[in-house]
Design a protein around this motif. Structure first.
Motif, PDB file in Angstrom:
ATOM      1  N   ASP A 180      -8.668  -0.108   0.184  1.00  0.00           N
ATOM      2  CA  ASP A 180      -9.291   1.129  -0.289  1.00  0.00           C
ATOM      3  C   ASP A 180     -10.535   1.449   0.525  1.00  0.00           C
ATOM      4  OD1 ASP A 180      -7.388   1.452  -2.269  1.00  0.00           O
ATOM      5  OD2 ASP A 180      -8.732   0.948  -3.933  1.00  0.00           O
ATOM      6  N   ASP A 181     -11.318   0.408   0.866  1.00  0.00           N
ATOM      7  CA  ASP A 181     -12.534   0.635   1.641  1.00  0.00           C
ATOM      8  C   ASP A 181     -12.233   1.256   3.005  1.00  0.00           C
ATOM      9  OD1 ASP A 181     -14.432  -0.282  -0.209  1.00  0.00           O
ATOM     10  OD2 ASP A 181     -14.142  -2.366   0.412  1.00  0.00           O
ATOM     11  N   GLN A 182     -11.228   0.733   3.695  1.00  0.00           N
ATOM     12  CA  GLN A 182     -10.865   1.299   5.001  1.00  0.00           C
ATOM     13  C   GLN A 182     -10.361   2.732   4.853  1.00  0.00           C
ATOM     14  OE1 GLN A 182      -8.120  -1.781   6.260  1.00  0.00           O
ATOM     15  NE2 GLN A 182      -9.548  -2.401   7.875  1.00  0.00           N
ATOM     16  N   LEU A 213      -3.877   9.894  10.707  1.00  0.00           N
ATOM     17  CA  LEU A 213      -4.181   9.258   9.423  1.00  0.00           C
ATOM     18  C   LEU A 213      -2.933   9.135   8.562  1.00  0.00           C
ATOM     19  CD1 LEU A 213      -6.167   8.062   7.412  1.00  0.00           C
ATOM     20  CD2 LEU A 213      -6.810  10.399   6.763  1.00  0.00           C
ATOM     21  N   ILE A 214      -2.154  10.180   8.517  1.00  0.00           N
ATOM     22  CA  ILE A 214      -0.900  10.155   7.742  1.00  0.00           C
ATOM     23  C   ILE A 214       0.028   9.075   8.288  1.00  0.00           C
ATOM     24  CG2 ILE A 214       1.221  11.466   7.277  1.00  0.00           C
ATOM     25  CD1 ILE A 214      -0.708  13.982   7.155  1.00  0.00           C
ATOM     26  N   GLN A 215       0.155   9.023   9.592  1.00  0.00           N
ATOM     27  CA  GLN A 215       1.019   8.006  10.213  1.00  0.00           C
ATOM     28  C   GLN A 215       0.522   6.601   9.873  1.00  0.00           C
ATOM     29  OE1 GLN A 215       1.494   8.352  14.465  1.00  0.00           O
ATOM     30  NE2 GLN A 215       2.692   6.490  14.602  1.00  0.00           N
ATOM     31  N   ALA A 216      -0.778   6.374   9.957  1.00  0.00           N
ATOM     32  CA  ALA A 216      -1.342   5.051   9.654  1.00  0.00           C
ATOM     33  C   ALA A 216      -1.093   4.668   8.196  1.00  0.00           C
ATOM     34  CB  ALA A 216      -2.837   5.035   9.970  1.00  0.00           C
ATOM     35  N   ILE A 217      -1.203   5.614   7.292  1.00  0.00           N
ATOM     36  CA  ILE A 217      -0.953   5.331   5.874  1.00  0.00           C
ATOM     37  C   ILE A 217       0.531   5.027   5.648  1.00  0.00           C
ATOM     38  CG2 ILE A 217      -0.916   6.348   3.551  1.00  0.00           C
ATOM     39  CD1 ILE A 217      -3.499   7.894   4.452  1.00  0.00           C
ATOM     40  N   GLU A 218       1.386   5.811   6.287  1.00  0.00           N
ATOM     41  CA  GLU A 218       2.831   5.590   6.130  1.00  0.00           C
ATOM     42  C   GLU A 218       3.256   4.235   6.681  1.00  0.00           C
ATOM     43  OE1 GLU A 218       4.485  10.183   6.090  1.00  0.00           O
ATOM     44  OE2 GLU A 218       4.359   9.150   8.016  1.00  0.00           O
ATOM     45  N   GLU A 219       2.570   3.759   7.714  1.00  0.00           N
ATOM     46  CA  GLU A 219       2.910   2.473   8.324  1.00  0.00           C
ATOM     47  C   GLU A 219       2.234   1.291   7.622  1.00  0.00           C
ATOM     48  OE1 GLU A 219       1.898   2.993  12.442  1.00  0.00           O
ATOM     49  OE2 GLU A 219       3.633   4.283  12.816  1.00  0.00           O
ATOM     50  N   SER A 220       1.338   1.579   6.701  1.00  0.00           N
ATOM     51  CA  SER A 220       0.602   0.532   6.006  1.00  0.00           C
ATOM     52  C   SER A 220       1.413  -0.005   4.834  1.00  0.00           C
ATOM     53  CB  SER A 220      -0.720   1.094   5.475  1.00  0.00           C
ATOM     54  OG  SER A 220      -1.374   0.130   4.686  1.00  0.00           O
ATOM     55  N   ASN A 221       1.265  -1.289   4.590  1.00  0.00           N
ATOM     56  CA  ASN A 221       1.886  -1.919   3.431  1.00  0.00           C
ATOM     57  C   ASN A 221       0.900  -2.072   2.285  1.00  0.00           C
ATOM     58  OD1 ASN A 221       4.318  -2.245   4.817  1.00  0.00           O
ATOM     59  ND2 ASN A 221       3.649  -4.198   5.682  1.00  0.00           N
ATOM     60  N   ALA A 222      -0.303  -1.543   2.450  1.00  0.00           N
ATOM     61  CA  ALA A 222      -1.366  -1.717   1.464  1.00  0.00           C
ATOM     62  C   ALA A 222      -1.068  -0.939   0.190  1.00  0.00           C
ATOM     63  CB  ALA A 222      -2.697  -1.261   2.045  1.00  0.00           C
ATOM     64  N   GLU A 223      -1.563  -1.483  -0.897  1.00  0.00           N
ATOM     65  CA  GLU A 223      -1.544  -0.800  -2.189  1.00  0.00           C
ATOM     66  C   GLU A 223      -2.933  -0.209  -2.390  1.00  0.00           C
ATOM     67  OE1 GLU A 223       0.927  -0.589  -4.632  1.00  0.00           O
ATOM     68  OE2 GLU A 223       2.332  -1.412  -3.165  1.00  0.00           O
ATOM     69  N   PHE A 224      -2.998   1.090  -2.576  1.00  0.00           N
ATOM     70  CA  PHE A 224      -4.275   1.752  -2.779  1.00  0.00           C
ATOM     71  C   PHE A 224      -4.486   2.041  -4.262  1.00  0.00           C
ATOM     72  CE2 PHE A 224      -2.837   3.182   1.518  1.00  0.00           C
ATOM     73  CZ  PHE A 224      -3.768   2.461   2.256  1.00  0.00           C
ATOM     74  N   SER A 225      -5.740   2.294  -4.630  1.00  0.00           N
ATOM     75  CA  SER A 225      -6.074   2.601  -6.025  1.00  0.00           C
ATOM     76  C   SER A 225      -5.561   3.963  -6.456  1.00  0.00           C
ATOM     77  CB  SER A 225      -7.587   2.551  -6.240  1.00  0.00           C
ATOM     78  OG  SER A 225      -8.063   1.247  -6.032  1.00  0.00           O
ATOM     79  N   ILE A 226      -5.240   4.794  -5.500  1.00  0.00           N
ATOM     80  CA  ILE A 226      -4.652   6.094  -5.820  1.00  0.00           C
ATOM     81  C   ILE A 226      -3.200   6.079  -5.360  1.00  0.00           C
ATOM     82  CG2 ILE A 226      -6.819   7.381  -5.779  1.00  0.00           C
ATOM     83  CD1 ILE A 226      -6.238   8.263  -2.958  1.00  0.00           C
ATOM     84  N   ASP A 227      -2.404   6.899  -5.966  1.00  0.00           N
ATOM     85  CA  ASP A 227      -0.984   6.958  -5.651  1.00  0.00           C
ATOM     86  C   ASP A 227      -0.782   7.386  -4.196  1.00  0.00           C
ATOM     87  OD1 ASP A 227       1.907   7.114  -6.729  1.00  0.00           O
ATOM     88  OD2 ASP A 227       1.602   9.047  -5.713  1.00  0.00           O
ATOM     89  N   SER A 228      -0.046   6.573  -3.452  1.00  0.00           N
ATOM     90  CA  SER A 228       0.184   6.862  -2.031  1.00  0.00           C
ATOM     91  C   SER A 228       0.920   8.178  -1.825  1.00  0.00           C
ATOM     92  CB  SER A 228       0.951   5.720  -1.363  1.00  0.00           C
ATOM     93  OG  SER A 228       0.154   4.566  -1.305  1.00  0.00           O
ATOM     94  N   ASP A 232     -17.617   2.060  -2.795  1.00  0.00           N
ATOM     95  CA  ASP A 232     -18.970   2.423  -2.393  1.00  0.00           C
ATOM     96  C   ASP A 232     -18.915   3.279  -1.140  1.00  0.00           C
ATOM     97  OD1 ASP A 232     -20.156   1.001  -4.448  1.00  0.00           O
ATOM     98  OD2 ASP A 232     -20.226  -0.849  -3.271  1.00  0.00           O
ATOM     99  N   SER A 233     -19.764   4.259  -1.091  1.00  0.00           N
ATOM    100  CA  SER A 233     -19.812   5.170   0.041  1.00  0.00           C
ATOM    101  C   SER A 233     -20.595   4.558   1.198  1.00  0.00           C
ATOM    102  CB  SER A 233     -20.471   6.481  -0.401  1.00  0.00           C
ATOM    103  OG  SER A 233     -20.464   7.402   0.642  1.00  0.00           O
ATOM    104  N   VAL A 234     -20.157   4.862   2.392  1.00  0.00           N
ATOM    105  CA  VAL A 234     -20.885   4.458   3.595  1.00  0.00           C
ATOM    106  C   VAL A 234     -21.933   5.538   3.845  1.00  0.00           C
ATOM    107  CG1 VAL A 234     -20.675   4.192   6.094  1.00  0.00           C
ATOM    108  CG2 VAL A 234     -18.946   3.232   4.599  1.00  0.00           C
ATOM    109  N   PRO A 235     -23.131   5.151   4.259  1.00  0.00           N
ATOM    110  CA  PRO A 235     -24.169   6.154   4.544  1.00  0.00           C
ATOM    111  C   PRO A 235     -23.664   7.215   5.523  1.00  0.00           C
ATOM    112  CG  PRO A 235     -25.083   3.952   4.650  1.00  0.00           C
ATOM    113  CD  PRO A 235     -23.584   3.796   4.511  1.00  0.00           C
TER     114      PRO A 235
END
Length: 161
Positions: free
Chosen positions: A10-12, A118-133, A74-77
């Motif tokens: 989620d942080d990334q 960004l869309i391509q990176a998310i589609e290629e990721s196996n990560a589970e995010f806190s929001i619905d992919s 947490d937000s990055v400055p």
């Protein structure tokens, strides 16, 4: 952080969405810069194009902020994200282009490419995010489509001139 890196948390994801927000701020600021620099006899077509681009960028920022809020991280400055954007996407200034339309085209294409990557990176990721992919991807694809339409609109205006 680069869109070409694997998104594993989620942080990334939040950092990348924050980069999108700053990119949208850059597009909006540059549209305002050009709008302010136009002569007293404004070209109505370009004036409308710039106003629409600024309004669209503000809406995209709100949508991206909503996605980040859903992640609950947490937000990055701002200055840290801004320096990332400047290093990767801020190599040009409005005056580097031969005219308002070329600069606007570059802005729209840069935003489109960012969202596409960004869309391509998310589609290629196996990560589970806190929001619905699925919802995340739907939102990002809608924003990317807006950017594609912006590229098309600017191109059409350029072709008529």
């Amino acid at each position: 952080m680069s869109v070409s890196q694997r998104i594993a948390s989620d942080d990334q994801l939040a950092r990348l969405l924050q980069i999108g927000i700053v990119l949208e701020e850059v597009v909006e600021a540059r549209a305002h810069h050009h709008y302010q620099s136009l002569d007293a006899e404004l070209d109505e077509e370009i004036e409308t194009l710039l106003a629409d681009a600024a309004e669209e960028s503000a809406e995209h920022r709100r949508r991206l902020e909503s996605l980040i809020d859903g992640l609950g991280v947490d937000s990055v400055p701002f200055d840290e994200i801004e320096s990332l954007v400047d290093a990767r996407y801020g190599r040009t200034r409005p005056e580097d282009f031969d005219g308002v339309l070329y600069d606007q085209l570059c802005n729209e294409e840069t935003a489109y490419k960012f969202y596409d990557d960004l869309i391509q990176a998310i589609e290629e990721s196996n990560a589970e995010f806190s929001i619905d992919s699925g919802d995340l991807l739907d939102e990002l694809k809608a924003i990317r489509e807006d950017e594609a339409e912006g590229v098309s609109e600017v191109t059409e205006v350029m072709e008529r001139r």
